[in-house]
Design a protein around this motif. Structure first.
Motif, PDB file in Angstrom:
ATOM      1  N   ALA A   1     -12.022  -9.912  -4.343  1.00 16.66           N
ATOM      2  CA  ALA A   1     -12.369 -11.156  -3.647  1.00 16.66           C
ATOM      3  C   ALA A   1     -13.428 -11.936  -4.435  1.00 16.66           C
TER       4      ALA A   1
ATOM      5  N   ARG B   1     -10.498  -3.097  -6.297  1.00 16.14           N
ATOM      6  CA  ARG B   1     -10.255  -3.725  -4.992  1.00 16.14           C
ATOM      7  C   ARG B   1     -11.554  -4.286  -4.427  1.00 16.14           C
TER       8      ARG B   1
ATOM      9  N   VAL C   1      -4.098 -11.527   3.484  1.00 15.00           N
ATOM     10  CA  VAL C   1      -4.755 -12.065   2.285  1.00 15.00           C
ATOM     11  C   VAL C   1      -4.171 -13.452   1.968  1.00 15.00           C
TER      12      VAL C   1
ATOM     13  N   PRO D   1       0.678  -8.321  -6.910  1.00 11.36           N
ATOM     14  CA  PRO D   1       0.626  -7.008  -6.260  1.00 11.36           C
ATOM     15  C   PRO D   1       1.022  -5.898  -7.232  1.00 11.36           C
ATOM     16  N   TRP D   2       1.001  -4.659  -6.748  1.00 12.53           N
ATOM     17  CA  TRP D   2       1.214  -3.502  -7.623  1.00 12.53           C
ATOM     18  C   TRP D   2       2.665  -3.051  -7.671  1.00 12.53           C
TER      19      TRP D   2
HETATM   20  P1  ADP Z   1      -1.487  -4.652  -0.731  1.00 12.05           P
HETATM   21  O1  ADP Z   1      -1.883  -4.261   0.652  1.00 12.05           O
HETATM   22  O2  ADP Z   1      -0.058  -4.470  -1.028  1.00 12.05           O
HETATM   23  O3  ADP Z   1      -2.370  -4.087  -1.802  1.00 12.05           O
HETATM   24  P2  ADP Z   1      -2.902  -7.140  -0.860  1.00 12.05           P
HETATM   25  O4  ADP Z   1      -2.538  -8.457  -0.264  1.00 12.05           O
HETATM   26  O5  ADP Z   1      -4.086  -6.449  -0.298  1.00 12.05           O
HETATM   27  O6  ADP Z   1      -1.611  -6.244  -0.772  1.00 12.05           O
HETATM   28  O7  ADP Z   1      -3.105  -7.289  -2.433  1.00 12.05           O
HETATM   29  C1  ADP Z   1      -2.370  -8.152  -3.244  1.00 12.05           C
HETATM   30  C2  ADP Z   1      -3.291  -8.776  -4.279  1.00 12.05           C
HETATM   31  O8  ADP Z   1      -4.313  -9.492  -3.587  1.00 12.05           O
HETATM   32  C3  ADP Z   1      -4.000  -7.773  -5.178  1.00 12.05           C
HETATM   33  O9  ADP Z   1      -4.100  -8.330  -6.474  1.00 12.05           O
HETATM   34  C4  ADP Z   1      -5.369  -7.656  -4.528  1.00 12.05           C
HETATM   35  O10 ADP Z   1      -6.401  -7.281  -5.416  1.00 12.05           O
HETATM   36  C5  ADP Z   1      -5.591  -9.066  -4.050  1.00 12.05           C
HETATM   37  N1  ADP Z   1      -6.558  -9.149  -2.942  1.00 12.05           N
HETATM   38  C6  ADP Z   1      -6.785  -8.250  -1.961  1.00 12.05           C
HETATM   39  N2  ADP Z   1      -7.733  -8.692  -1.123  1.00 12.05           N
HETATM   40  C7  ADP Z   1      -8.128  -9.914  -1.573  1.00 12.05           C
HETATM   41  C8  ADP Z   1      -9.075 -10.897  -1.123  1.00 12.05           C
HETATM   42  N3  ADP Z   1      -9.819 -10.719  -0.034  1.00 12.05           N
HETATM   43  N4  ADP Z   1      -9.184 -12.024  -1.841  1.00 12.05           N
HETATM   44  C9  ADP Z   1      -8.429 -12.228  -2.929  1.00 12.05           C
HETATM   45  N5  ADP Z   1      -7.523 -11.353  -3.392  1.00 12.05           N
HETATM   46  C10 ADP Z   1      -7.365 -10.203  -2.739  1.00 12.05           C
END
Ligand code: ADP
Length: 492
Positions: A218, A214, A241, A156-157
């Motif tokens: 996936a 973003r 996720v 995450p960031w």
């Molecule tokens: P946030 O809402 O804090 O950004 P996420 O769970 O969306 O948390 O993101 C955490 C990590 O998961 C990031 O590296 C993001 O790019 C990745 N991510 C988000 N959506 C998907 C997905 N559908 N499949 C795989 N990785 C994902």
């Protein structure tokens, strides 16, 4: 670009098989300063082809890395640690620029990240197995620990350096090879860390990183989920996720570590040291502007001390300085992006519409210092209750909603009435209550009279919808290893 950056640590490309390379289709994604929303760099916007190349490289590198003596692996990881520490200022500036943390806090994160790298360099040499007392004559029985193979790290960031360190250092220590996709908001810090790992002597193919927007996250991760050569996924991020990763990786039965969302309760009993409780809450709640998964999300204060506690808290929160990383006085930086500030605003509006009251804060900040749209004032709400969005899901911002409670039984029930179970905190000076609560709280982490819990020597992770697996401590290495039982017979 607000802070000057060391160009040497800005490769701007993926690292696959020991080579710095663009995405196969040359796509890039802009990296934005959350303080101003201005783009100041780019990173590759990788896709399936890049993800596959990374696995090919990691798979090819695994046999040699696995056989490399643990002591040699440890020396490389230790050198990586030394380089991270000596680049504290540069890495701190990178973190501040892409993530928004005030510079002092960002530099603190660099040392925090390094503490995991150093820890796992040391643990690498202690990955011992067992010699088992055989229940049958003429046999020698052993439990050997082996690296699981290629692992995929998805980060995450909110802690761009620490999340990489907590996953990649134990993987390398265990003898695994790595493919990594960092968060789309903060690709630069992770690329810089990989650059330093390369300089430390991590061999080609052992550590591979591809960045993506973003929209294409996936596409990259799906390749890894479906590829049987990837034996483990380590993920920190949101619960939806995380559940998707668990479902999709079932096809190849990968080992998983999932560090997911939290909804931490912070409980102050009337026998607590109130000043210590306020200090603890300030440290736990406002670190990184409240953008941490262990940030107290629900603050329960016992009836008798409620008003005194809120007064002390409001005075401290009202004095926090909001500003960009370029301001050395800033304690609360911008939120990561517009989506994050919108969510905070939605949660506060929802709470107010259901009877909460703002004691301090409660709105966005925009002034001569805070010129961008992503600042939110540190906020204290009172009269919060379980019906409000801010009590049910992570607000992930500098908002402290306070709920008054009467009895210990009530507050334990309320604290556990959530699908999440990452961290919980409570303040009390009653030794029997302390042990009762430590047992009763359904979380992976409990802070007793302490707000700052994370440490490389401690196991970090959750239960319930906050996931499973532990990072840090000796348990952190186990996540990257499996146990092989070897039995030799006919010895008599
Ligand atoms: P946030 O809402 O804090 O950004 P996420 O769970 O969306 O948390 O993101 C955490 C990590 O998961 C990031 O590296 C993001 O790019 C990745 N991510 C988000 N959506 C998907 C997905 N559908 N499949 C795989 N990785 C994902």
């Amino acid at each position: 670009m607000p802070l000057s950056l060391n160009q040497h640590l800005l490769p701007g490309r993926n690292f696959v098989g020991g080579e710095w390379c663009s995405a196969a289709d040359d796509r890039t994604v802009a990296v934005v300063d959350p303080a101003t929303e201005e783009a100041f760099a780019t990173a590759p916007d990788s896709g399936a082809a890049d993800a596959l190349r990374a696995v090919d490289a990691a798979h090819a590198a695994f046999p040699a890395w696995r056989k490399t003596p643990a002591k040699q692996r440890a020396q490389i990881i230790k050198r990586w640690n030394d380089l991270v520490v000596s680049h504290q200022e540069d890495l701190g500036r990178l973190i501040s620029s892409e993530q928004g943390k005030p510079l002092a806090e960002a530099k603190g994160e660099v040392l925090y990240a390094a503490s995991y790298i150093e820890w796992f360099a040391e643990e690498a040499t202690r990955a011992d197995g067992d010699v088992i007392a055989a229940p049958v004559q003429g046999r020698r029985m052993l439990a050997l620990r082996e690296p699981v193979g290629v692992i995929a790290a998805i980060t995450p960031w909110n802690f761009p350096a620490a999340m990489i360190a907590r996953k990649i250092a134990p993987a390398l220590a265990a003898g695994c090879t790595v493919v990594c996709k960092p968060a789309e908001d903060t690709p630069l810090t992770s690329l810089a860390l990989v650059k330093l790992a390369q300089e430390a002597g991590v061999p080609p193919g052992v550590l591979n990183i591809v960045t993506a927007s973003r929209d294409r996250a996936a596409e990259v991760v799906d390749v890894w989920l479906d590829d049987a050569r990837v034996r483990k996924i380590t993920f920190t991020g949101s619960t939806p996720v995380g559940k998707h990763l668990a479902r999709r990786s079932a096809g190849t039965l990968k080992k998983l570590s999932l560090e997911l969302g939290g909804n931490a309760p912070f409980i102050v009993f009337d026998d607590a040291d109130l000043d210590a409780a306020v200090d603890g809450l300030m440290a736990a709640k406002f670190r990184n502007g409240g953008q941490t998964c262990v940030s107290p999300n629900r603050i329960y204060v016992q009836d008798k001390v409620h008003d005194a506690f809120v007064d002390k808290l409001a005075a401290r929160v009202g004095a926090l300085v909001v500003g960009p990383a370029t301001d050395p006085a800033a304690q609360i930086g911008p939120m990561i992006n517009a989506r994050a500030v919108d969510k905070i605003e939605r949660h506060v509006q929802d709470a107010l519409s259901r009877g909460a009251r703002v004691v301090v804060g409660g709105q966005r900040v925009r002034n001569a210092q805070c010129t961008g749209p992503n600042y939110y004032a540190p906020t204290v709400l009172v009269n919060a209750d379980a019906s409000m969005q801010c009590s049910c899901e992570e607000t992930f911002g500098p908002v402290a909603p306070v709920t008054r409670f009467d009895t210990e039984a009530d507050v334990v029930e309320a604290a556990n009435a959530t699908p999440f179970g990452l961290a919980a905190y409570f303040y009390s000076n009653d030794v029997r209550r302390i042990w009762r609560l430590a047992d009763a709280l359904e979380t992976g982490i409990v802070g007793v009279n302490e707000g700052a819990l994370a440490a490389e020597a401690a196991p970090f992770g959750g239960v319930k919808d906050s996931g499973y697996g532990r990072e840090g401590s000796r348990h952190g290495l186990d996540e990257y290893m499996h146990i092989k039982y070897v039995c030799q017979g006919q010895l008599d």
